[in-house]
Design a protein around this motif. Structure first.
Motif, short mmCIF file in Angstrom:
data_model
loop_
_atom_site.label_atom_id
_atom_site.label_comp_id
_atom_site.label_asym_id
_atom_site.label_seq_id
_atom_site.Cartn_x
_atom_site.Cartn_y
_atom_site.Cartn_z
N LEU A 127 -31.60 78.71 -28.52
CA LEU A 127 -31.40 78.36 -27.32
C LEU A 127 -29.66 77.19 -27.44
CD1 LEU A 127 -34.76 76.75 -25.26
CD2 LEU A 127 -32.24 78.87 -24.86
N ALA A 128 -30.10 76.91 -29.10
CA ALA A 128 -28.99 76.11 -28.99
C ALA A 128 -27.96 76.70 -29.90
CB ALA A 128 -28.91 75.23 -30.83
N THR A 129 -27.53 77.95 -29.79
CA THR A 129 -26.54 79.05 -29.87
C THR A 129 -27.07 80.36 -29.06
OG1 THR A 129 -27.49 79.84 -32.06
CG2 THR A 129 -25.32 78.32 -31.80
N ASP A 143 -22.81 81.73 -16.81
CA ASP A 143 -22.89 80.22 -16.71
C ASP A 143 -23.86 79.96 -16.42
OD1 ASP A 143 -20.30 80.61 -17.54
OD2 ASP A 143 -19.37 80.35 -15.32
N TYR A 144 -24.93 80.39 -15.27
CA TYR A 144 -26.06 79.27 -15.28
C TYR A 144 -27.05 79.49 -16.17
CZ TYR A 144 -30.83 78.45 -11.96
OH TYR A 144 -32.29 77.79 -12.64
N ALA A 146 -26.65 79.10 -19.48
CA ALA A 146 -26.17 78.44 -19.99
C ALA A 146 -26.16 77.40 -20.19
CB ALA A 146 -24.70 78.95 -20.89
N ALA A 147 -26.36 77.00 -18.45
CA ALA A 147 -26.84 75.67 -18.18
C ALA A 147 -28.26 75.68 -18.18
CB ALA A 147 -25.98 75.67 -17.26
N ALA A 149 -29.94 76.89 -20.34
CA ALA A 149 -30.53 76.63 -21.55
C ALA A 149 -30.06 75.44 -22.96
CB ALA A 149 -30.17 77.71 -21.97
N GLU A 150 -29.07 74.98 -22.36
CA GLU A 150 -28.59 73.04 -21.73
C GLU A 150 -29.79 72.34 -21.94
OE1 GLU A 150 -26.59 69.83 -23.55
OE2 GLU A 150 -26.10 72.19 -24.04
N GLN A 151 -30.05 72.63 -20.86
CA GLN A 151 -31.66 71.56 -19.84
C GLN A 151 -32.62 71.72 -20.99
OE1 GLN A 151 -30.83 69.32 -17.06
NE2 GLN A 151 -28.29 69.86 -18.22
N LEU A 153 -33.04 72.63 -24.25
CA LEU A 153 -32.76 71.73 -25.61
C LEU A 153 -32.94 70.17 -24.75
CD1 LEU A 153 -30.08 73.15 -27.68
CD2 LEU A 153 -32.77 73.55 -26.95
N ARG A 154 -32.46 69.58 -23.56
CA ARG A 154 -32.39 68.60 -23.34
C ARG A 154 -34.01 68.28 -23.03
NH1 ARG A 154 -27.80 65.25 -23.35
NH2 ARG A 154 -26.06 67.21 -23.09
#
Length: 419
Positions: A127-129, A143-144, A146-147, A149-151, A153-154
């Motif tokens: 998920l980091a890359t 894009d969704y 990618a978002a 995956a960002e959420q 990790l957070r």
């Protein structure tokens, strides 16, 4: 004053004759119910397209190939992000999570060839890359992911549970919003275009039919041609007003049965000058738009000698109306440009643009000037149509106005059964 009263009497007789001849016929009921037929075909086509679209959307997927421990968190985060999409059509496809195989890259590419579903985007890898594959028309779905995956990790740092609870309060505006005024302006232009497209075209067939059976020549021998043309224009306008009154009454009574979403969308249309005054101005500009186009169509239809020629004239007439709608819509979206100035001055587009401007900005002085300017061009178009008919059909060789006539010939025409 006597001559003016004679002129008004002649115009009124011609207008009453055309109004009665149109309204008191069985075919007028078909014309009155034309929106029902048009709406039925539109509804059938819309339902078919909607059913096909929903059938395809039901099998469309985005796929996240992640570890089993993250699948629950990904589903919860996906549910939270989807709340930001108020319209279902804008939301991404349904998320499907899968456990990685021995070769996640090969597994991801294979999902696009699955015949059981229509996969448009796939996420795999750390998920980091993350690696995201998507079709050429599904960049937003990528894009969704990618978002998402960002959420995820957070969430590893702060947890999946929300960190804040917001209180939302609905506030009513006292002044119209810019978006509501802009939407009202475009709606006014479209409504004016639709009504004139539906109603103004009847002027052409009416005068061409009477030219074919020589009735208009009998009328021209009894009263000035200017009175004939203006009277026929007022008669067909009376039919248009009856049409508006009929459908306006039905729509006003059926407003309570409209769907909640549709009623909410209508409520966002907030004219800048207020709804009562905007309604009056809209009707005034509809009158001018009908008179301007009707005067042009009257002059053109008077030159047609057969039904075939009327059919040939239908295409350029429709193109003129579509062009004026396009010009008015562009001018409303750019109110301070040279296009808006041109649309306000050009007589055929002036009613469209000024109706949209009435929804976007206040002030009545400019509207009074615009209505006067459009009325002048109605008289010019009628004069040009009369001159063309007099020279091209009656071959009198005279283009001068002949207002000074006696009232007795009109009475003779009425006795002959013309009116």
């Amino acid at each position: 004053m006597t001559r003016f009263r004679i002129l008004l009497r002649q115009i009124w007789t011609i207008a009453r004759r055309d109004f009665v001849a149109t309204v008191f016929t069985p075919t007028f009921l078909i014309f009155l119910l034309a929106p029902v037929v048009m709406g039925s075909f539109g509804a059938i086509g819309g339902l078919g397209a909607n059913a096909a679209s929903k059938g395809a959307d039901a099998k469309t997927r985005i796929v996240a190939i992640v570890d089993p421990a993250r699948r629950t968190d990904m589903a919860a985060l996906d549910l939270r992000l989807r709340r930001l999409y108020r319209v279902s059509d804008e939301a991404p496809p349904v998320l499907q999570t899968e456990t990685p195989a021995a070769d996640p890259a090969k597994q991801a590419r294979a999902r696009f060839d699955d015949p059981r579903m229509d996969v448009v985007a796939v996420l795999y890898g750390p998920l980091a890359t993350p690696q995201i594959l998507h079709t050429d028309r599904s960049a937003r779905a990528g894009d969704y992911l990618a978002a998402l995956a960002e959420q995820a990790l957070r969430a590893d740092r702060s947890g999946v549970a929300p960190l804040s609870v917001a209180t939302q309060t609905v506030v009513s505006r006292h002044a119209p919003s810019l978006r509501g005024a802009s939407a009202s302006g475009f709606f006014a232009v479209f409504a004016l275009f639709f009504l004139t497209l539906l109603l103004a075209g009847q002027v052409v067939s009416g005068v061409a039919e009477e030219r074919g059976n020589k009735v208009i020549e009998v009328l021209a021998a009894a009263v000035p041609l200017e009175s004939v043309f203006f009277g026929k224009l007022l008669g067909t306008f009376g039919v248009a007003v009856l049409f508006l009154v009929f459908w306006g009454t039905l729509i006003s009574q059926a407003s309570m049965m409209m769907p909640a979403n549709f009623a909410a969308g209508i409520a966002t249309l907030t004219p800048a000058i207020g709804l009562p005054l905007f309604t009056l101005l809209f009707f005034a500009y509809f009158t001018m738009a009908y008179m301007l186009l009707g005067a042009v169509f009257l002059g053109v239809g008077a030159q047609a000698a057969s039904v075939r020629e009327i059919q040939l004239l239908s295409l350029p007439i429709t193109l003129i109306q579509v062009a004026m709608f396009g010009l008015g819509a562009v001018a409303v979206s750019k109110p301070d440009s040279w296009i808006s100035t041109f649309a306000a001055i050009f007589p055929l587009s002036s009613p469209y643009y000024m109706a949209g401007r009435a929804a976007q900005s206040g002030g009545l002085g400019l509207h009074a000037l615009a209505l006067l300017w459009q009325a002048v061009w109605v008289a010019i178009f009628i004069a040009v149509g009369v001159r063309a008919f007099r020279r091209g059909v009656l071959q009198s060789g005279s283009g001068s106005f002949r207002w000074k006539r006696r009232a007795r010939p009109l009475d003779n025409a009425v006795d002959m059964g013309v009116s």
